[in-house]
Motif scaffolding. Structure first.
Motif, PDB file in Angstrom:
ATOM      1  N   PRO A   1      -3.610   0.140   5.916  1.00  0.00           N
ATOM      2  CA  PRO A   1      -2.427   0.792   5.371  1.00  0.00           C
ATOM      3  C   PRO A   1      -2.410   2.271   5.723  1.00  0.00           C
ATOM      4  O   PRO A   1      -3.452   2.901   5.870  1.00  0.00           O
ATOM      5  CB  PRO A   1      -2.571   0.613   3.858  1.00  0.00           C
ATOM      6  CG  PRO A   1      -3.643  -0.377   3.658  1.00  0.00           C
ATOM      7  CD  PRO A   1      -4.462  -0.417   4.897  1.00  0.00           C
ATOM      8  N   GLN A   2      -1.233   2.785   5.864  1.00  0.00           N
ATOM      9  CA  GLN A   2      -1.085   4.211   6.153  1.00  0.00           C
ATOM     10  C   GLN A   2      -1.282   5.011   4.878  1.00  0.00           C
ATOM     11  O   GLN A   2      -0.935   4.562   3.793  1.00  0.00           O
ATOM     12  CB  GLN A   2       0.316   4.497   6.718  1.00  0.00           C
ATOM     13  CG  GLN A   2       0.578   3.803   8.038  1.00  0.00           C
ATOM     14  CD  GLN A   2      -0.342   4.287   9.127  1.00  0.00           C
ATOM     15  OE1 GLN A   2      -0.590   5.478   9.251  1.00  0.00           O
ATOM     16  NE2 GLN A   2      -0.869   3.369   9.910  1.00  0.00           N
ATOM     17  N   ARG A   3      -1.836   6.194   5.023  1.00  0.00           N
ATOM     18  CA  ARG A   3      -2.007   7.081   3.866  1.00  0.00           C
ATOM     19  C   ARG A   3      -0.657   7.501   3.329  1.00  0.00           C
ATOM     20  O   ARG A   3       0.241   7.819   4.081  1.00  0.00           O
ATOM     21  CB  ARG A   3      -2.765   8.339   4.252  1.00  0.00           C
ATOM     22  CG  ARG A   3      -4.207   8.226   4.048  1.00  0.00           C
ATOM     23  CD  ARG A   3      -4.841   9.572   4.280  1.00  0.00           C
ATOM     24  NE  ARG A   3      -6.244   9.319   4.251  1.00  0.00           N
ATOM     25  CZ  ARG A   3      -7.095   9.974   3.518  1.00  0.00           C
ATOM     26  NH1 ARG A   3      -6.711  10.969   2.796  1.00  0.00           N
ATOM     27  NH2 ARG A   3      -8.355   9.663   3.523  1.00  0.00           N
ATOM     28  N   GLU A   4      -0.524   7.461   2.017  1.00  0.00           N
ATOM     29  CA  GLU A   4       0.684   7.977   1.385  1.00  0.00           C
ATOM     30  C   GLU A   4       0.643   9.493   1.492  1.00  0.00           C
ATOM     31  O   GLU A   4      -0.362  10.109   1.179  1.00  0.00           O
ATOM     32  CB  GLU A   4       0.730   7.562  -0.091  1.00  0.00           C
ATOM     33  CG  GLU A   4       0.941   6.089  -0.288  1.00  0.00           C
ATOM     34  CD  GLU A   4       2.363   5.658  -0.040  1.00  0.00           C
ATOM     35  OE1 GLU A   4       3.295   6.427  -0.313  1.00  0.00           O
ATOM     36  OE2 GLU A   4       2.542   4.534   0.440  1.00  0.00           O
TER      37      GLU A   4
ATOM     38  N   ALA B   1       3.359   3.378  -5.224  1.00  0.00           N
ATOM     39  CA  ALA B   1       2.544   3.517  -4.016  1.00  0.00           C
ATOM     40  C   ALA B   1       1.386   2.521  -4.032  1.00  0.00           C
ATOM     41  O   ALA B   1       1.060   1.918  -3.003  1.00  0.00           O
ATOM     42  CB  ALA B   1       2.027   4.944  -3.896  1.00  0.00           C
TER      43      ALA B   1
ATOM     44  N   ARG C   1       2.730  -0.922  -3.174  1.00  0.00           N
ATOM     45  CA  ARG C   1       3.005  -1.057  -1.737  1.00  0.00           C
ATOM     46  C   ARG C   1       1.709  -1.190  -0.939  1.00  0.00           C
ATOM     47  O   ARG C   1       1.629  -1.993  -0.011  1.00  0.00           O
ATOM     48  CB  ARG C   1       3.812   0.134  -1.239  1.00  0.00           C
ATOM     49  CG  ARG C   1       5.283   0.101  -1.629  1.00  0.00           C
ATOM     50  CD  ARG C   1       6.083   1.152  -0.885  1.00  0.00           C
ATOM     51  NE  ARG C   1       5.605   2.507  -1.150  1.00  0.00           N
ATOM     52  CZ  ARG C   1       5.983   3.272  -2.184  1.00  0.00           C
ATOM     53  NH1 ARG C   1       6.829   2.790  -3.064  1.00  0.00           N
ATOM     54  NH2 ARG C   1       5.509   4.485  -2.327  1.00  0.00           N
ATOM     55  N   LEU C   2       0.695  -0.422  -1.289  1.00  0.00           N
ATOM     56  CA  LEU C   2      -0.578  -0.474  -0.562  1.00  0.00           C
ATOM     57  C   LEU C   2      -1.286  -1.808  -0.746  1.00  0.00           C
ATOM     58  O   LEU C   2      -1.951  -2.303   0.168  1.00  0.00           O
ATOM     59  CB  LEU C   2      -1.509   0.635  -1.040  1.00  0.00           C
ATOM     60  CG  LEU C   2      -1.301   2.028  -0.466  1.00  0.00           C
ATOM     61  CD1 LEU C   2      -2.214   3.017  -1.167  1.00  0.00           C
ATOM     62  CD2 LEU C   2      -1.573   2.032   1.018  1.00  0.00           C
ATOM     63  N   CYS C   3      -1.173  -2.380  -1.921  1.00  0.00           N
ATOM     64  CA  CYS C   3      -1.975  -3.558  -2.279  1.00  0.00           C
ATOM     65  C   CYS C   3      -1.281  -4.877  -1.967  1.00  0.00           C
ATOM     66  O   CYS C   3      -1.550  -5.890  -2.619  1.00  0.00           O
ATOM     67  CB  CYS C   3      -2.375  -3.486  -3.747  1.00  0.00           C
ATOM     68  SG  CYS C   3      -3.517  -2.155  -4.076  1.00  0.00           S
TER      69      CYS C   3
ATOM     70  N   ILE D   1      -7.937   2.531  -2.454  1.00  0.00           N
ATOM     71  CA  ILE D   1      -6.681   3.024  -3.031  1.00  0.00           C
ATOM     72  C   ILE D   1      -6.808   4.511  -3.318  1.00  0.00           C
ATOM     73  O   ILE D   1      -5.916   5.300  -2.994  1.00  0.00           O
ATOM     74  CB  ILE D   1      -6.325   2.254  -4.313  1.00  0.00           C
ATOM     75  CG1 ILE D   1      -6.079   0.776  -4.005  1.00  0.00           C
ATOM     76  CG2 ILE D   1      -5.098   2.867  -4.990  1.00  0.00           C
ATOM     77  CD1 ILE D   1      -6.008  -0.097  -5.246  1.00  0.00           C
TER      78      ILE D   1
ATOM     79  N   TYR E   1      -6.704   6.384   0.074  1.00  0.00           N
ATOM     80  CA  TYR E   1      -5.393   6.386   0.712  1.00  0.00           C
ATOM     81  C   TYR E   1      -4.394   7.275  -0.022  1.00  0.00           C
ATOM     82  O   TYR E   1      -3.546   7.902   0.596  1.00  0.00           O
ATOM     83  CB  TYR E   1      -4.827   4.972   0.826  1.00  0.00           C
ATOM     84  CG  TYR E   1      -5.464   4.149   1.919  1.00  0.00           C
ATOM     85  CD1 TYR E   1      -5.512   4.613   3.235  1.00  0.00           C
ATOM     86  CD2 TYR E   1      -6.009   2.909   1.647  1.00  0.00           C
ATOM     87  CE1 TYR E   1      -6.098   3.865   4.239  1.00  0.00           C
ATOM     88  CE2 TYR E   1      -6.604   2.152   2.643  1.00  0.00           C
ATOM     89  CZ  TYR E   1      -6.634   2.632   3.935  1.00  0.00           C
ATOM     90  OH  TYR E   1      -7.215   1.892   4.929  1.00  0.00           O
ATOM     91  N   LEU E   2      -4.464   7.321  -1.338  1.00  0.00           N
ATOM     92  CA  LEU E   2      -3.519   8.123  -2.118  1.00  0.00           C
ATOM     93  C   LEU E   2      -4.007   9.536  -2.382  1.00  0.00           C
ATOM     94  O   LEU E   2      -3.276  10.330  -2.981  1.00  0.00           O
ATOM     95  CB  LEU E   2      -3.209   7.426  -3.445  1.00  0.00           C
ATOM     96  CG  LEU E   2      -2.500   6.078  -3.345  1.00  0.00           C
ATOM     97  CD1 LEU E   2      -2.277   5.494  -4.727  1.00  0.00           C
ATOM     98  CD2 LEU E   2      -1.190   6.211  -2.606  1.00  0.00           C
TER      99      LEU E   2
END
Length: 121
Positions: free
Chosen positions: A4-7, A56, A59-61, A70, A73-74
């Protein structure tokens, strides 16, 4: 599957206060027993009523992620992520489970014996 892309989050002067408000109770007594390797997966898409950080997480999970991932990424502290995930667990928007323990997997020697047996066929 790509990670996943970093928020992207903008750091503001009031960011620390917002995180304090997000976490709720200061002693953390009502938090779910989550650790760094607890896997989290979303059950649904974000609803308009959830906070932006929780949206967020949802969406990531879409694919299972650990709480540590998590948090990374956040760019949020682990304690904040556990508070957010606890709230999502309470309203059943996410599921959590412990990671698969290696001792429950088949023994390596058994797998090698099966592999050698198949190669002889």
């Amino acid at each position: 599957m790509s990670p996943p892309q970093r928020e992207r989050r903008q750091r503001e002067t009031g960011d620390a206060e917002r995180l304090y408000v997000l976490t709720g109770d200061p002693d953390g007594a009502a938090r779910a027993p989550l650790d760094l390797v607890t896997m989290v997966i979303s059950r649904t898409e974000p609803t308009p009523t959830v906070q932006p950080e929780q949206a967020a997480i949802l969406r990531l999970c879409r694919a299972p992620l650990s709480v540590a991932e998590i948090s990374a990424y956040l760019s949020l502290p682990f304690s904040v992520v556990t508070a957010l995930v606890t709230d999502l667990l309470a309203i059943e928007l996410v599921e959590s489970r412990a990671p698969i323990v290696r001792t429950t997997l088949p023994d390596r020697s058994l797998l090698e014996a099966v592999m050698h047996g198949l190669q002889k066929l």
